[in-house]
Write a protein that holds these residues in place. Structure first.
Motif: not given
Length: 111
Positions: A47-50, A11-16, A65-68
């Motif tokens: 989603r964001s990437i660096l 959800d949005a908290s994962d995005v943050g 990327g950053c993934e749970r």
């Protein structure tokens, strides 16, 4: 490292949370004056990437990327999906990225 078993898109908290981890990694990468790191939002996604690049050799760059990962917390990932290291260790991951981009990242602690 290998490809992680990714959790379901969050959800949005994962995005943050993902963005906060990428910002910490960008800060660690900026400890090396030869590296530049910028965070982008993927087109059509939250989603964001660096994007990390070697300033001395623009051809040397990588998307991070950053993934749970199910049951294992947050991990930074290479563009091809393999894990780099845990998001709880941005300085250690910055060293791995710097090595891939052929740079030495200083051995420091973040605040």
């Amino acid at each position: 490292m290998s490809s992680p078993e990714l959790a379901n898109p969050g959800d949005a908290s994962d995005v943050g949370t993902c963005r906060a981890h990428l910002e910490a990694l960008a800060e660690a990468l900026h400890l090396s004056p030869a590296l530049r790191a910028e965070i982008y939002q993927l087109n059509g996604s939250q989603r964001s990437i660096l994007h990390a690049r070697n300033l001395a050799a623009n051809g040397l760059s990588e998307q991070i990327g950053c993934e749970r990962v199910e049951g294992d917390g947050w991990w930074f990932t290479w563009s091809w999906g393999d894990t780099i290291g845990p998001a709880s260790d941005p300085v250690g991951v910055a060293k791995v990225i710097g090595h891939m981009l052929r740079l030495k990242v200083p051995d420091v602690q973040l605040r």
